[in-house]
Write a protein that holds these residues in place. Structure first.
Motif: not given
Length: 83
Positions: A1-11, A48-59, A76-80
């Motif tokens: 399964m593909t890893k889930a990569l995200a960037y979180i912008l925070m104030t 994270t390992d997947n989008n579900k884990e990403l969602s859980t991590f954020v929440r 992130v949907i792709d890393v050219p």
């Protein structure tokens, strides 16, 4: 399964950017933290390992830090090119 990569912008609430960064450092999912000038105080790279884990991590983790005033998650949907 593909890893889930995200960037979180925070104030952060007034003068709390460093405190938020210190709290974020405790999570294994957090790869990088950068302090910024401008509209946002921090940008955080999360893996994270997947989008579900990403969602859980954020929440369960990001949204529970009271010093964070606002957070916007960019998935992130792709890393050219990396590096």
């Amino acid at each position: 399964m593909t890893k889930a990569l995200a960037y979180i912008l925070m104030t952060a609430k007034h003068s709390y950017a460093k405190a938020v960064a210190e709290k974020l450092m405790q999570f294994d999912e957090v790869q990088n933290i950068h302090e910024l000038f401008g509209q946002y105080d921090l940008i955080v790279k999360v893996l994270t390992d997947n989008n579900k884990e990403l969602s859980t991590f954020v929440r369960n983790n990001i949204s529970t830090i009271p010093e964070i005033e606002r957070a916007e998650t960019l998935i992130v949907i792709d890393v050219p090119k990396e590096g």
